[in-house]
Write a protein that holds these residues in place. Structure first.
Motif, short mmCIF file in Angstrom:
data_model
loop_
_atom_site.label_atom_id
_atom_site.label_comp_id
_atom_site.label_asym_id
_atom_site.label_seq_id
_atom_site.Cartn_x
_atom_site.Cartn_y
_atom_site.Cartn_z
N HIS A 145 28.42 44.62 26.93
CA HIS A 145 29.65 44.44 27.70
C HIS A 145 29.98 45.69 28.50
CE1 HIS A 145 34.05 44.53 28.34
NE2 HIS A 145 33.84 43.28 28.68
N ILE A 146 29.84 46.86 27.90
CA ILE A 146 30.13 48.11 28.62
C ILE A 146 29.24 48.23 29.85
CG2 ILE A 146 30.03 50.62 28.49
CD1 ILE A 146 30.80 50.38 25.53
N LEU A 147 27.96 47.89 29.70
CA LEU A 147 27.02 47.96 30.83
C LEU A 147 27.52 47.11 31.99
CD1 LEU A 147 24.36 48.43 32.33
CD2 LEU A 147 23.36 46.61 30.91
N LEU A 148 27.82 45.83 31.74
CA LEU A 148 28.25 44.95 32.82
C LEU A 148 29.61 45.36 33.37
CD1 LEU A 148 27.18 41.42 31.52
CD2 LEU A 148 25.92 43.00 33.00
N ASP A 149 30.46 45.88 32.52
CA ASP A 149 31.78 46.32 32.97
C ASP A 149 31.66 47.49 33.95
OD1 ASP A 149 34.69 45.96 32.64
OD2 ASP A 149 34.62 47.99 31.81
N ILE A 150 30.75 48.42 33.65
CA ILE A 150 30.54 49.56 34.54
C ILE A 150 29.95 49.09 35.87
CG2 ILE A 150 29.12 51.63 34.90
CD1 ILE A 150 29.46 52.22 31.92
N VAL A 151 28.96 48.22 35.81
CA VAL A 151 28.32 47.73 37.04
C VAL A 151 29.34 47.00 37.90
CG1 VAL A 151 26.58 46.19 37.99
CG2 VAL A 151 26.03 47.60 36.00
N ALA A 152 30.13 46.12 37.29
CA ALA A 152 31.12 45.36 38.05
C ALA A 152 32.18 46.27 38.66
CB ALA A 152 31.76 44.31 37.15
N ASP A 153 32.61 47.26 37.91
CA ASP A 153 33.62 48.18 38.42
C ASP A 153 33.08 49.00 39.59
OD1 ASP A 153 36.33 49.43 38.03
OD2 ASP A 153 35.10 51.22 37.78
N ARG A 154 31.84 49.49 39.46
CA ARG A 154 31.22 50.23 40.55
C ARG A 154 31.04 49.34 41.78
NH1 ARG A 154 32.22 54.75 41.48
NH2 ARG A 154 33.84 54.49 39.97
N ALA A 155 30.69 48.07 41.54
CA ALA A 155 30.49 47.14 42.65
C ALA A 155 31.78 46.94 43.43
CB ALA A 155 29.98 45.80 42.12
N ARG A 156 32.88 46.81 42.71
CA ARG A 156 34.17 46.63 43.39
C ARG A 156 34.53 47.86 44.22
NH1 ARG A 156 37.08 46.10 39.25
NH2 ARG A 156 38.05 48.16 39.23
N VAL A 157 34.31 49.04 43.68
CA VAL A 157 34.62 50.27 44.41
C VAL A 157 33.73 50.40 45.64
CG1 VAL A 157 34.60 52.79 44.27
CG2 VAL A 157 35.49 51.45 42.36
N HIS A 158 32.44 50.11 45.47
CA HIS A 158 31.52 50.21 46.61
C HIS A 158 31.89 49.21 47.71
CE1 HIS A 158 28.77 53.22 45.24
NE2 HIS A 158 28.40 52.55 44.17
N ALA A 159 32.36 48.02 47.32
CA ALA A 159 32.68 46.99 48.31
C ALA A 159 33.77 47.45 49.26
CB ALA A 159 33.09 45.70 47.60
N VAL A 160 34.68 48.28 48.78
CA VAL A 160 35.76 48.79 49.63
C VAL A 160 35.21 49.59 50.80
CG1 VAL A 160 37.77 50.31 49.68
CG2 VAL A 160 37.42 48.77 47.74
N SER A 161 34.10 50.29 50.56
CA SER A 161 33.50 51.11 51.63
C SER A 161 32.41 50.37 52.38
CB SER A 161 32.94 52.40 51.02
OG SER A 161 31.92 52.12 50.07
N GLY A 162 32.27 49.08 52.13
CA GLY A 162 31.30 48.28 52.87
C GLY A 162 29.91 48.24 52.28
N CYS A 163 29.71 48.85 51.11
CA CYS A 163 28.42 48.78 50.42
C CYS A 163 28.47 47.64 49.41
CB CYS A 163 28.11 50.09 49.71
SG CYS A 163 28.00 51.52 50.82
N HIS A 164 27.31 47.13 49.06
CA HIS A 164 27.29 45.96 48.18
C HIS A 164 26.35 46.18 47.01
CE1 HIS A 164 29.77 43.41 50.73
NE2 HIS A 164 29.10 43.89 51.76
N LEU A 165 26.92 46.06 45.82
CA LEU A 165 26.17 46.12 44.57
C LEU A 165 26.43 44.81 43.83
CD1 LEU A 165 24.58 47.53 42.28
CD2 LEU A 165 26.76 48.56 41.55
N LEU A 166 25.37 44.08 43.50
CA LEU A 166 25.49 42.83 42.78
C LEU A 166 24.78 42.95 41.45
CD1 LEU A 166 24.37 40.38 45.62
CD2 LEU A 166 26.70 41.08 45.08
N CYS A 167 25.16 42.10 40.51
CA CYS A 167 24.45 42.01 39.24
C CYS A 167 24.19 40.54 38.95
CB CYS A 167 25.25 42.65 38.12
SG CYS A 167 24.36 42.75 36.56
N LEU A 168 22.92 40.16 38.84
CA LEU A 168 22.53 38.80 38.48
C LEU A 168 22.02 38.84 37.05
CD1 LEU A 168 20.62 37.70 41.72
CD2 LEU A 168 23.08 37.82 41.29
N VAL A 169 22.63 38.05 36.19
CA VAL A 169 22.32 38.08 34.77
C VAL A 169 21.69 36.75 34.37
CG1 VAL A 169 23.31 38.20 32.45
CG2 VAL A 169 24.17 39.71 34.25
N GLN A 170 20.44 36.81 33.92
CA GLN A 170 19.75 35.59 33.48
C GLN A 170 19.87 35.47 31.97
OE1 GLN A 170 16.63 35.27 31.63
NE2 GLN A 170 16.89 33.04 31.68
N SER A 171 20.22 34.27 31.52
CA SER A 171 20.40 34.01 30.09
C SER A 171 19.56 32.82 29.68
CB SER A 171 21.88 33.73 29.80
OG SER A 171 22.04 33.21 28.49
#
Length: 264
Positions: free
Chosen positions: A210-236
């Motif tokens: 959970h911590i891993l995905l939380d960090i990735v999602a939080d960084r993605a939101r911050v990057h999106a503000v500056s026009g950069c895009h970070l995505l996370c695709l999780v296969q289960s």
């Protein structure tokens, strides 16, 4: 992805479960729902005149159809409410309308990040199709198999190698957060981090996963503000995997596997 395509996808979900979205069968409520959804697409899509709002594109299309030609076509709800089964009639007309719209290429990065930065997948061929499309649109795709992870040492070692972190990477979550903060420069392409077999690691170490995905999602939101895009695709491999909200947002199943039945 355009706002038009976004709204059409949402409308398809509403049609699958109308009793959930409009339990009273009200076309007025449905029209407001569609207009509100389109407005909520910003900043990822330009809204303009709501497609299913008053005087929108659907209203003008309907006013040209047999049986609905009227000077009051801007109020499409009033026109369709005259029918015996107005909700069914609307879905039939809306499908015809959507089929007549010109096809446009889907901007996968914007499409996947419209409601969440962590998207869940069950079927690997569907995931492969998505990642191939991302690469074709210039996105950098980094895939890591997490099924064999037994602890945080595996997590940090393999992510550091896959994402080419510097030698001084501290192999802890604070260091991960710092490195994901610095993963983009002004010319960097969008980045999709693909984690396969994630349900296995989520069972092995629920807190760290959970911590891993939380960090990735939080960084993605911050990057999106500056026009950069970070995505996370999780296969289960588990079609019923559920995750706690990450980065203050829910992790959602992709459009094709939105329904439970489509993951089995």
């Amino acid at each position: 992805m355009t706002a038009k395509r976004e709204v059409h996808n949402f409308l398809a979900r509403v049609r699958q479960e109308p009793e959930h979205w409009v339990p009273d069968g009200s076309l007025r409520r449905l029209a407001g729902l569609l207009t509100g959804y389109q407005a909520g697409l910003t900043p990822y899509a330009a809204v303009g005149v709501p497609e299913f709002g008053p005087d929108g594109a659907f209203a003008h299309w309907l006013g040209r159809q047999d049986g609905y030609q009227s000077a009051e076509a801007a109020d499409w709800v009033a026109l369709i409410e005259r029918d015996a089964l107005p909700l069914d009639t609307f879905f039939t007309l809306a499908q015809r309308y959507c089929e007549e719209q010109p096809a446009t290429e889907v901007d996968l990065v914007r499409h996947l990040s419209r409601n969440t930065f962590v998207t869940l997948y069950r079927r690997r061929p569907l995931l492969d199709e998505t990642t191939a499309g991302l690469r074709a649109q210039g996105c950098r795709v980094v895939q890591v198999d997490t099924a064999g992870w037994t602890g945080q040492h595996d997590l940090h070692r393999e992510l550091a190698a896959a994402l080419d972190f510097p030698d001084y990477y501290g192999h802890n979550f604070d260091a991960l957060n710092d490195c994901l903060r610095d993963v983009f420069d002004d010319t960097a392409a969008p980045l999709a981090l693909v984690l396969t077999g994630f349900d296995h690691y989520a069972r092995t170490d629920p807190e760290a996963s959970h911590i891993l995905l939380d960090i990735v999602a939080d960084r993605a939101r911050v990057h999106a503000v500056s026009g950069c895009h970070l995505l996370c695709l999780v296969q289960s491999d588990d079609p019923h995997l559920t995750l706690e909200p990450v980065g203050a947002m829910s992790a959602l199943w992709n459009d094709a596997e939105w329904l439970n039945a489509n993951r089995t």
